[in-house]
Design an enzyme around this catalytic site. Sequence first.
Site, PDB file in Angstrom:
ATOM      1  N   GLU A 108       0.839  -1.207   0.000  1.00  0.00           N
ATOM      2  CA  GLU A 108       0.000   0.000   0.000  1.00  0.00           C
ATOM      3  C   GLU A 108       0.869   1.249   0.000  1.00  0.00           C
ATOM      4  O   GLU A 108       2.003   1.230   0.464  1.00  0.00           O
ATOM      5  CB  GLU A 108      -0.891   0.017   1.245  1.00  0.00           C
ATOM      6  N   ASP A 109       0.312   2.327  -0.510  1.00  0.00           N
ATOM      7  CA  ASP A 109       1.001   3.602  -0.427  1.00  0.00           C
ATOM      8  C   ASP A 109       0.929   4.165   0.991  1.00  0.00           C
ATOM      9  O   ASP A 109       1.929   4.529   1.579  1.00  0.00           O
ATOM     10  CB  ASP A 109       0.413   4.611  -1.438  1.00  0.00           C
ATOM     11  N   ASP A 112      -4.203   5.084   6.395  1.00  0.00           N
ATOM     12  CA  ASP A 112      -4.785   6.263   7.036  1.00  0.00           C
ATOM     13  C   ASP A 112      -5.701   5.753   8.156  1.00  0.00           C
ATOM     14  O   ASP A 112      -5.220   5.413   9.233  1.00  0.00           O
ATOM     15  CB  ASP A 112      -5.524   7.043   5.949  1.00  0.00           C
ATOM     16  N   PHE A 161      -2.386  15.821   4.823  1.00  0.00           N
ATOM     17  CA  PHE A 161      -2.637  15.215   3.517  1.00  0.00           C
ATOM     18  C   PHE A 161      -1.393  15.375   2.656  1.00  0.00           C
ATOM     19  O   PHE A 161      -0.884  16.483   2.486  1.00  0.00           O
ATOM     20  CB  PHE A 161      -3.851  15.852   2.840  1.00  0.00           C
ATOM     21  N   ASP A 168      -2.006  10.795  -4.769  1.00  0.00           N
ATOM     22  CA  ASP A 168      -2.579  11.868  -5.586  1.00  0.00           C
ATOM     23  C   ASP A 168      -3.459  12.806  -4.787  1.00  0.00           C
ATOM     24  O   ASP A 168      -3.933  12.479  -3.703  1.00  0.00           O
ATOM     25  CB  ASP A 168      -3.458  11.277  -6.687  1.00  0.00           C
ATOM     26  N   ARG A 174       0.915  12.262  -8.642  1.00  0.00           N
ATOM     27  CA  ARG A 174       1.420  10.915  -8.370  1.00  0.00           C
ATOM     28  C   ARG A 174       2.871  10.767  -8.822  1.00  0.00           C
ATOM     29  O   ARG A 174       3.608   9.927  -8.333  1.00  0.00           O
ATOM     30  CB  ARG A 174       0.582   9.861  -9.118  1.00  0.00           C
TER      31      ARG A 174
HETATM   32  P1  IMP Z   1      -7.736   4.336   4.670  1.00  0.00           P
HETATM   33  O1  IMP Z   1      -8.755   3.320   4.257  1.00  0.00           O
HETATM   34  O2  IMP Z   1      -8.362   5.448   5.481  1.00  0.00           O
HETATM   35  O3  IMP Z   1      -6.547   3.748   5.361  1.00  0.00           O
HETATM   36  O4  IMP Z   1      -7.297   5.081   3.378  1.00  0.00           O
HETATM   37  C1  IMP Z   1      -6.319   4.615   2.584  1.00  0.00           C
HETATM   38  C2  IMP Z   1      -6.342   5.294   1.239  1.00  0.00           C
HETATM   39  O5  IMP Z   1      -6.747   6.670   1.326  1.00  0.00           O
HETATM   40  C3  IMP Z   1      -4.952   5.308   0.704  1.00  0.00           C
HETATM   41  O6  IMP Z   1      -4.670   4.126   0.008  1.00  0.00           O
HETATM   42  C4  IMP Z   1      -4.962   6.534  -0.174  1.00  0.00           C
HETATM   43  O7  IMP Z   1      -5.438   6.201  -1.452  1.00  0.00           O
HETATM   44  C5  IMP Z   1      -5.925   7.470   0.498  1.00  0.00           C
HETATM   45  N1  IMP Z   1      -5.209   8.442   1.333  1.00  0.00           N
HETATM   46  C6  IMP Z   1      -5.160   8.498   2.676  1.00  0.00           C
HETATM   47  N2  IMP Z   1      -4.388   9.503   3.111  1.00  0.00           N
HETATM   48  C7  IMP Z   1      -3.921  10.114   2.003  1.00  0.00           C
HETATM   49  C8  IMP Z   1      -3.044  11.248   1.793  1.00  0.00           C
HETATM   50  O8  IMP Z   1      -2.525  11.910   2.711  1.00  0.00           O
HETATM   51  N3  IMP Z   1      -2.798  11.560   0.485  1.00  0.00           N
HETATM   52  C9  IMP Z   1      -3.315  10.884  -0.564  1.00  0.00           C
HETATM   53  N4  IMP Z   1      -4.137   9.817  -0.406  1.00  0.00           N
HETATM   54  C10 IMP Z   1      -4.437   9.443   0.862  1.00  0.00           C
HETATM   55 MG    MG Z   2      -4.409   3.883  -2.019  1.00  0.00          MG
END
Ligand code: IMP
Ligand code: MG
Length: 190
Positions: A108-109, A112, A161, A168, A174
Amino acid sequence: MSDLDAIPALHRDDIESVLISSDRIEAKIAELGARMSQDYTGRDILLVAVLKGAFLVMADLARHLEVGCSVDFMAVSSYGAATSSSGVVRILKDLDTDIEGKHVVIVEDIVDSGLTLDYLVKNLRSRKPASLELMALLTKPSRREVDLPVKYVGFEIPDVFVVGYGLDYDERYRNLPCIATLKPEVYGAA
Ligand code: IMP
Ligand code: MG
């Protein structure tokens, strides 16, 4: 070359600050690749990248692995606000391969809230892989809503963020080689 010089001129004016330079990212991914190679000695890994954000991490990580590795991709989408995740996950593209009996690492990138990965872990675990681990370039621990053991973590970052290196805002940025924050006025323009 300064961190800002490394950013394509088109995007440079939109950047507030560089949080993690490309050099630090490269070094960290090399380190994680070495660790993973040790951990999986004698076994093959199936890397599963979560599109689109993980495409660069996956490409760089794969080049640091010294064990056999194959790759596959999933695309998921969460409904809800632009810059936060709602926890409702939709599979837009499923794996091409059967993962039963394989050693899977989800790449994963960023983690969050953790809701996206939590869903993916449950989903992939039901397909009976031999093992399943998680790797994320970034994590925002203060935002976590579910308990999620991420074995391979690149960097912990505060609740801001970020864009770049796969991440992105509105599908842009990206391609930045580093992790950066955007000037507030950029959000208003989208
Ligand atoms: P989660 O389900 O809340 O953990 O969200 C994960 C996804 O939200 C990541 O894979 C990203 O695509 C997006 N995301 C969360 N934080 C950021 C950020 O700071 N910048 C860009 N995308 C984010
Ligand atoms: Mg993602």
